[in-house]
Design an enzyme around this catalytic site. Structure first.
Site, mmCIF file in Angstrom:
data_model
loop_
_atom_site.group_PDB
_atom_site.id
_atom_site.type_symbol
_atom_site.label_atom_id
_atom_site.label_comp_id
_atom_site.label_asym_id
_atom_site.label_seq_id
_atom_site.Cartn_x
_atom_site.Cartn_y
_atom_site.Cartn_z
ATOM 1 N N ASN A 92 0.828 -1.204 0.000
ATOM 2 C CA ASN A 92 0.000 0.000 0.000
ATOM 3 C C ASN A 92 0.863 1.256 0.000
ATOM 4 O O ASN A 92 0.598 2.217 -0.729
ATOM 5 C CB ASN A 92 -0.928 0.008 1.216
ATOM 6 C CG ASN A 92 -2.173 -0.827 0.999
ATOM 7 O OD1 ASN A 92 -2.568 -1.098 -0.121
ATOM 8 N ND2 ASN A 92 -2.781 -1.262 2.081
ATOM 9 N N HIS A 101 -3.145 2.271 -2.621
ATOM 10 C CA HIS A 101 -4.216 1.376 -2.174
ATOM 11 C C HIS A 101 -4.833 0.590 -3.325
ATOM 12 O O HIS A 101 -5.347 -0.511 -3.123
ATOM 13 C CB HIS A 101 -5.301 2.171 -1.448
ATOM 14 C CG HIS A 101 -4.892 2.626 -0.083
ATOM 15 N ND1 HIS A 101 -4.798 1.771 0.984
ATOM 16 C CD2 HIS A 101 -4.519 3.846 0.371
ATOM 17 C CE1 HIS A 101 -4.410 2.437 2.050
ATOM 18 N NE2 HIS A 101 -4.234 3.702 1.709
ATOM 19 N N ASP A 124 -5.547 -3.284 -3.165
ATOM 20 C CA ASP A 124 -6.846 -3.900 -3.464
ATOM 21 C C ASP A 124 -6.695 -4.992 -4.517
ATOM 22 O O ASP A 124 -7.324 -6.054 -4.433
ATOM 23 C CB ASP A 124 -7.829 -2.844 -3.959
ATOM 24 C CG ASP A 124 -8.264 -1.897 -2.860
ATOM 25 O OD1 ASP A 124 -7.994 -2.204 -1.686
ATOM 26 O OD2 ASP A 124 -8.862 -0.851 -3.180
ATOM 27 N N GLU A 160 -6.172 -7.641 5.321
ATOM 28 C CA GLU A 160 -5.545 -8.602 4.405
ATOM 29 C C GLU A 160 -5.627 -10.019 4.946
ATOM 30 O O GLU A 160 -4.859 -10.895 4.536
ATOM 31 C CB GLU A 160 -4.073 -8.220 4.173
ATOM 32 C CG GLU A 160 -3.177 -8.348 5.378
ATOM 33 C CD GLU A 160 -3.172 -7.103 6.264
ATOM 34 O OE1 GLU A 160 -2.211 -6.920 7.008
ATOM 35 O OE2 GLU A 160 -4.134 -6.315 6.198
#
Length: 461
Positions: A347, A352, A356, A382
């Site tokens: 990240n 992000h 994702d 996660e």
């Protein structure tokens, strides 16, 4: 007496206020616990020792184990780890736009960048919300415009107003669903009322038929009695013949009137029955439609927006089902907890969206390589959880280890850079006297043991 009543009123009022304060405190405590868990998950990947301390913190929160002295010691250890991070300095330069750099320096610039990251993240989540929730057209257009603002604007005042508007959009979606359900209940009540009226008419018609039959019977008996009297008393055959003819004519007219009323009543009842059948068919069709809608809403409520896997609520429901089945049949049942390694670094390094994408790909590969009888869900952040019915822990480890190796070999690329993605897993099999919580805790401990042993491995306890 009035003084006693006043004292009682004050006492009960104080009780109500105390209960309200306790409920509010409980709600705030739950909110703080969730925020603490999420913050600790977001802070992972900086230092192995810090990750271990954060894992202990989450474990205490999950088990509702609040030891003040232990937490003070844990806080001191976390503070020392954070101090070591400060001594190391930032792991990578943070990009700052020229306009922002001119306006802000030092800590202010970093604070502004953190706020922009939050806004961008909420913009991404808002996009997922738009895909999953049916907004009214004007609201959907506003939501899409708001998403673009959150993803592109650099002005914090504009972003702050946008973040406030996100909450209004969520409330609007909930309100719309509530209105639709209320409208369904209203239509259902109207149809039920029409059915009640029809049944009342049927009952009245049945009562009317009984009354008409009894009236006809009385009239016929009365006329027959009169015919009998005429037969006994009459001495003139001609006058007797006329009298009997009149009685028979009257009976015939009464029967014809009865048949006419019965035909009219039958015709009315037939039309009513046809109307009722149409209403019942309409109700059945609408009921099927609403059932399908409720099933779809339940599926959405039990599905993680990002990965399209079952979410934590769905996991708890399936775990309870499999646990009760294990209690009854004692067939093997294994639980696994998985965690993407060093997810925060992904990240921080690539944004992000890259994070994702990693979660989506890991979820897809896991789901594709497990059996249809297995169950995988996104537990949070996660972290994923897996249920493997009819499976021993050793066999589950082999399956997960094969998937782990496959994921590690996938060609991930972000910003043109190849990136190796791995996960760690903890496995635990149900044993005698086990509960849902005890098995999960063992799998959780096995996961953190895998982290401590170097990550990218499967451990069973």
């Amino acid at each position: 007496m009035a003084s006693d009543d006043s004292w009682k009123e004050k006492y009960f009022r104080e009780l109500e206020d105390a209960e309200h304060r306790e409920q509010q405190w409980e709600s705030e405590r739950n909110l703080l616990e969730r925020m603490l868990v999420r913050t600790s998950l977001a802070s992972e990947g900086q230092r192995p020792d810090l990750d271990t301390l954060l894992a202990q913190l989450r474990s205490d929160l999950r088990k509702k184990r609040f030891d003040l002295q232990s937490w003070r010691e844990l806080q001191d250890q976390i503070d020392r780890q954070i101090a070591l991070l400060d001594e190391q300095g930032p792991s990578r330069p943070v990009p700052v736009s020229p306009g922002t750099a001119e306006r802000e320096t030092g800590g202010e610039a970093e604070h502004h960048i953190q706020r922009l990251r939050i806004a961008r993240r909420i913009g991404q989540l808002l996009g997922q919300l738009i895909q999953q929730v049916a907004f009214e057209p004007p609201t959907e257009a506003e939501a899409r415009a708001l998403q673009q603002t959150l993803l592109a604007s650099q002005d914090w005042e504009v972003l702050r107003e946008g973040l406030n508007r996100v909450a209004d959009l969520v409330v609007a979606a909930i309100t719309r669903s509530q209105r639709e359900f209320e409208a369904f209940l209203k239509r259902l009540d109207e149809r039920l009322q029409s059915l009640r009226e029809h049944f009342a008419e049927q009952s009245n018609a049945h009562s009317g038929r009984q009354d008409a039959t009894e009236t006809l019977n009385r009239e016929i008996r009365s006329e027959l009695d009169l015919v009998g009297d005429d037969l006994r008393t009459s001495e003139d055959f001609h006058s007797l013949k006329q009298s009997v003819s009149r009685r028979l004519e009257f009976i015939g007219n009464a029967l014809e009137k009865f048949r006419t009323r019965e035909r009219e009543r039958e015709s009315t009842l037939t039309h009513q029955l046809e109307a009722m059948q149409e209403k019942v068919v309409a109700m059945e069709a609408h009921s099927e439609q609403m059932q399908a809608q409720v099933r779809e809403e339940r599926r959405r409520a039990m599905t993680d927006l990002l990965t399209q896997l079952p979410n934590r609520e769905a996991w708890q429901e399936r775990l309870s089902f499999e646990y009760n089945r294990w209690l009854r049949y004692q067939n093997p049942l294994t639980v696994a907890v998985l965690d993407v390694d060093l997810f925060k670094r992904i990240n921080d390094s690539y944004g992000h969206k890259a994070g994702d994408r990693v979660l989506q790909l890991v979820a897809r590969e896991m789901g594709a390589r497990l059996r249809s009888t297995d169950f995988i869900a996104r537990f949070g952040g996660e972290e994923f959880v897996v249920l493997l019915p009819e499976t021993r822990a050793a066999d589950a480890c082999k399956v997960l280890d094969e998937i782990r190796g496959h994921v590690a070999r996938l060609p991930f690329h972000f910003s043109g850079d190849p990136v190796s993605i791995t996960f760690s897993a903890g496995v635990a099999e149900f044993r005698d006297s086990d509960t849902e919580e005890s098995v999960f805790d063992r799998a959780d401990r096995a996961l953190y043991q895998a982290k401590e042993e170097g990550r990218n491995r499967v451990v069973t306890i």
